[in-house]
Every structure is written in C-alpha cells, then in structure tokens.
Enzyme design. Structure first.
Site, PDB file in Angstrom:
ATOM      1  N   CYS A 166      47.156 -33.890  21.802  1.00 55.12           N
ATOM      2  CA  CYS A 166      47.775 -32.766  21.112  1.00 55.12           C
ATOM      3  C   CYS A 166      46.859 -32.066  20.115  1.00 55.12           C
ATOM      4  CB  CYS A 166      49.071 -33.240  20.459  1.00 55.12           C
ATOM      5  SG  CYS A 166      50.171 -31.898  19.932  1.00 55.12           S
TER       6      CYS A 166
ATOM      7  N   GLU B   2      52.775 -36.604  25.181  1.00 54.99           N
ATOM      8  CA  GLU B   2      52.572 -37.416  23.989  1.00 54.99           C
ATOM      9  C   GLU B   2      53.822 -38.249  23.695  1.00 54.99           C
ATOM     10  OE1 GLU B   2      51.267 -36.676  19.287  1.00 54.99           O
ATOM     11  OE2 GLU B   2      51.669 -34.981  20.616  1.00 54.99           O
TER      12      GLU B   2
ATOM     13  N   LYS C 137      44.985 -41.209  18.625  1.00 46.58           N
ATOM     14  CA  LYS C 137      44.896 -39.851  18.096  1.00 46.58           C
ATOM     15  C   LYS C 137      44.123 -39.827  16.783  1.00 46.58           C
ATOM     16  CE  LYS C 137      47.944 -35.858  17.375  1.00 46.58           C
ATOM     17  NZ  LYS C 137      49.359 -35.400  17.450  1.00 46.58           N
TER      18      LYS C 137
END
Length: 265
Positions: free
Chosen positions: A147, A44, A113
């Site tokens: 994540c 990330e 995200k």
C-alpha cells in the site's frame, strides 16, 4: 519465458473471520487456476480484515503459523502461487505483512510494511526495516511491498535497481485517494520499467471506504487489467519478453546520474 498470468482478487473478504477469508481465498484460487493463472494476489490484511482495531493483535500469527499452512494447502491443491496480506506476530511485535507462497506450498518471501499510514496503523503495528524483499517465480523476479510503500518513489526505485520485474502491492486504498490507483501506480510502473500488481479492498469497513480500482500496470504505463469498485477477480499477463523490449527502449534507468542525488538521502 511465457507470460505469468496474474489474478487480482479485489475483495475485503469477511473482516474478523480468518476461516471465512480462507474460504474466499480457496474459491478465488480455483477460479484463477481454471483461467490459467500462475499467481493470485490478494489485498492488504486480507486474512483478517483491515479495520478491526484490537482484533489485529488477537488474530496475528507467525509467518509460519496455521494460516500460512492453510494458504500453502490452497496453493498446492490449485497449482498456483498465492500472495496474501495478514498481521504477522513476531514475539511481542505485530507487523502489517504480506507473504508469497509458491505453487508447491513453499514460503517464498515475507515482507513487513515499512511505511505505516495514519494513526490506525501506527497504533497497532511495528514498521518493517527491509525495503527490498524478492523471490523468483515463473521466470520473473517478484518484489513485495504494501500500500502506502508504493507512494514513496525511492521505495520502488530501490526495487528497480535490485532487478524486480513484477512488484506485488496489496493495498487498503481508501477514499479520497483513488488517484493513487488511477495515476500514481501506472507512473511507478513506467518510470521504473516493471509490472506493478496493485490489489485493493473494496466497500465500507469501519471508518473507511475502500475504492477498489485494482490494476496490473505494465512498463509502458498501461493497465493490463483494471477492476471497478466492487468485488472482482481480474486477470492480466506479466510478459518477460515485453518487459525486456521495453527496458531496451526506455532510457530512465540508464540515464540516471546518482552522484547528483546524494543530498536526497
């Protein structure tokens, strides 16, 4: 189709320096290609660093910006696909994004995200709205996630129902949440019958201590590759034939009763 040899680059790179991180990426791509990998997955925010505060906005670039061109050049020169995390600028908004570049340099998929973790991310980023983003690579349907997203079972199940074979999850997993890498990710792979490539940062960065433990988990819940706590390049195979056989034998998706779950939404 032959297995897709997948390289996981566990590294925090050089926070704050895009140029230095592109050099780290180039060197890792060379090693990955030499080992027969068709795909290199980075953590990330690898392009810029994660804990860089206001620098996030200064270093953010469009999905088709100069750094994307530089990564495309790396992919073409080494003959493999590259998946990397970066801050994406779109007008006045900045997203925590990840992009997949094909071995021919084509931009195959870009993901923003959807679930932002903690005050840091909520201060600097806008959440994305598209849960399932996919591309075709090496005979596999590849899905993108970042994540914290993988910790929501609905997110991964959406990918399973959309046919994702290999889920790429660049992460900035920090102490004391290492159980996610050790336990949650292999379970996600098993319960959704897919491969999950979970690729972490490592070591101290700002207020965070990243725990490493990157892995490629298979549909049987076993890790095909597992890194330690330091900088490392590890390899594992995403095997379409093993995945097909596993899905035949595992009844999870067939035995679902969606009508019972409506209240969950």
């Amino acid at each position: 189709m032959p297995p897709l040899r997948t390289a996981l680059l566990q590294s925090s790179g050089r926070p704050g320096s895009v140029e230095a991180n592109l050099k780290v990426l180039d060197e890792a791509a060379g090693r990955a290609a030499a080992a027969g990998a068709g795909l290199l997955v980075c953590p990330e925010m690898f392009l810029t660093g994660y804990a860089i505060g206001a620098e996030v906005h200064r270093l953010a670039e469009p999905a088709d910006g100069e750094s994307a061109d530089a990564v495309a050049d790396i992919a073409v020169r080494h003959g493999l696909a590259v998946h990397y995390g970066y801050p994406e600028r779109d007008g006045e908004r900045v997203y925590n994004s990840a992009q997949l570049i094909g071995p021919d340099g084509a931009r195959l998929a870009n993901y923003r995200k959807t679930h932002l973790f903690g005050c840091f991310e909520q201060e600097w980023f806008t959440p994305g709205d598209d849960t399932v983003v996919q591309a075709e690579l090496g005979g596999l349907t590849v899905g993108l996630m970042i994540c914290y997203d993988v910790e929501f079972p609905e997110n991964v199940r959406a990918h399973a129902l959309a046919g994702t074979d290999l889920l790429l999850v660049p992460t900035a997993q920090m102490h004391p949440f290492q159980f996610v890498a050790e336990s949650v990710v292999p379970v996600r792979a098993f319960e959704n019958q897919m491969y999950v490539a979970y690729v972490n940062r490592t070591g101290p960065e700002g207020e965070f201590e990243f725990v490493g433990l990157s892995c490629l988990a298979g549909p049987d819940g076993a890790s095909r590759a597992r890194a330690g706590r330091g900088e490392e390049l590890v390899f594992g195979d995403a095997d379409p034939e093993f995945l097909r056989a596993s899905r035949e034998n595992n009844p999870y998706l067939r035995d679902r009763r969606p009508g019972l779950y409506a209240s969950l939404a």
